[in-house]
Write an enzyme that holds these catalytic residues in place. Sequence first.
Site, mmCIF file in Angstrom:
data_model
loop_
_atom_site.group_PDB
_atom_site.id
_atom_site.type_symbol
_atom_site.label_atom_id
_atom_site.label_comp_id
_atom_site.label_asym_id
_atom_site.label_seq_id
_atom_site.Cartn_x
_atom_site.Cartn_y
_atom_site.Cartn_z
ATOM 1 N N ASP A 6 0.812 -1.209 0.000
ATOM 2 C CA ASP A 6 0.000 0.000 0.000
ATOM 3 C C ASP A 6 0.849 1.264 0.000
ATOM 4 O O ASP A 6 0.455 2.299 -0.538
ATOM 5 C CB ASP A 6 -0.912 -0.023 1.236
ATOM 6 C CG ASP A 6 -2.009 1.026 1.171
ATOM 7 O OD1 ASP A 6 -2.395 1.415 0.054
ATOM 8 O OD2 ASP A 6 -2.483 1.458 2.236
ATOM 9 N N CYS A 55 14.204 3.885 14.760
ATOM 10 C CA CYS A 55 15.000 2.912 15.506
ATOM 11 C C CYS A 55 15.165 3.308 16.966
ATOM 12 O O CYS A 55 14.965 2.486 17.877
ATOM 13 C CB CYS A 55 16.373 2.735 14.850
ATOM 14 S SG CYS A 55 17.480 1.632 15.754
#
Length: 372
Positions: free
Chosen positions: A277, A348
């Site tokens: 998507d 992260c």
Amino acid sequence: MTNLTILIKPVSGTCNMNCQYCFYYDVMNHRELKNYGFMSEETLEQIVKRAFDYADQSVIFAFQGGEPTLIGLEFYEKLIQYVKKYNVNKIKTDFSLQTNGLKVDQEWADFFKKHNFLIGLSLDGPKETHDRNRLDPLRQGTYLRVNKTGQLLLKTGVDVNVLCVVSKSIARHPAAVYRFFKKNNYKFMQFIPCLDALGEKPGINEYSLIPEDYGDFLCGLFDLWYQDLKNGTQISIRMFDNIVQMLLGYPPESCDLVGHCSINAVIEGDGKVYPCDFYVLDEWCLGNININSFDELKEHSNGKQFVESSRKEEPECQSCKFYSICRTGCRRHKEPVINGKLSKNYFCSAYQNFYNYTMTRFIEIANQFRTN
């Protein structure tokens, strides 16, 4: 045994809202033809026919946009007719639809209930956070209309999962957002990090989510969820459910926790098919459902390249103590591609903060489920 999940965009990117952070509006601006228009009934029939030609275990038909209700209820009534026509082996079939809620009335709600649709409702918490970014074309807030739809769906007995985009403003108010959803009986929640545009330096927009804020949000959200769980109130938060599931030894349901991309079937309004998507872009097109079978689409070189490129990881990720759970996260958060290699996940540090703060308690929860 073959399962198949299909994400269908029946109105392409057409929408009756003007959300500040819409990722699909950005996707459309990165391709030659921005909007592929409304899907024909002939294309819908091809999707259903080819789905049951391919799958022998289960099929999920998921609808998204744009705003997929703009095509009208008759389109979905045709869907049910085609499923009855082509599902000759009576395999398991599920339906879901992601909506902003503006067009959903009692007729829609009754249809969803009758055919067991799972409805994802885009709702960014209470009025003060929702109306900051989720506006209509007249730049008016939509909270009152969307929450009214949510309550209608719940009253009708429709399964509802609220989808909240974690933007800068929402990240600073995890308690207000979580308690709002609980108070309004939204017991199934999904929180997805807000995206900046492809090729754009992250963090520069008014709505932009930065890693520090996202990490704090996840930690605050976890505290509330964990306390409820300890008190006997079980709320479903998709990310947290997946982590517990993985600790119990089961594969994750959420694709961003798998460790690499797979070839999905995202079908645009004209029948073109893409692997994800977030990447409904010209360079990743796999073919067209009006021409190609799912077997052919799954074997397209673009799809194989898409999967292979997602496997290239940062060496430091493999040595991270949370690698087995995080698995480097969603490819879209690892843009841009530099010298053929994805960058380190932008969030992260947020995930490091979150897992350091919560992992002991996640393991405790998993052990409790294991012994019950």
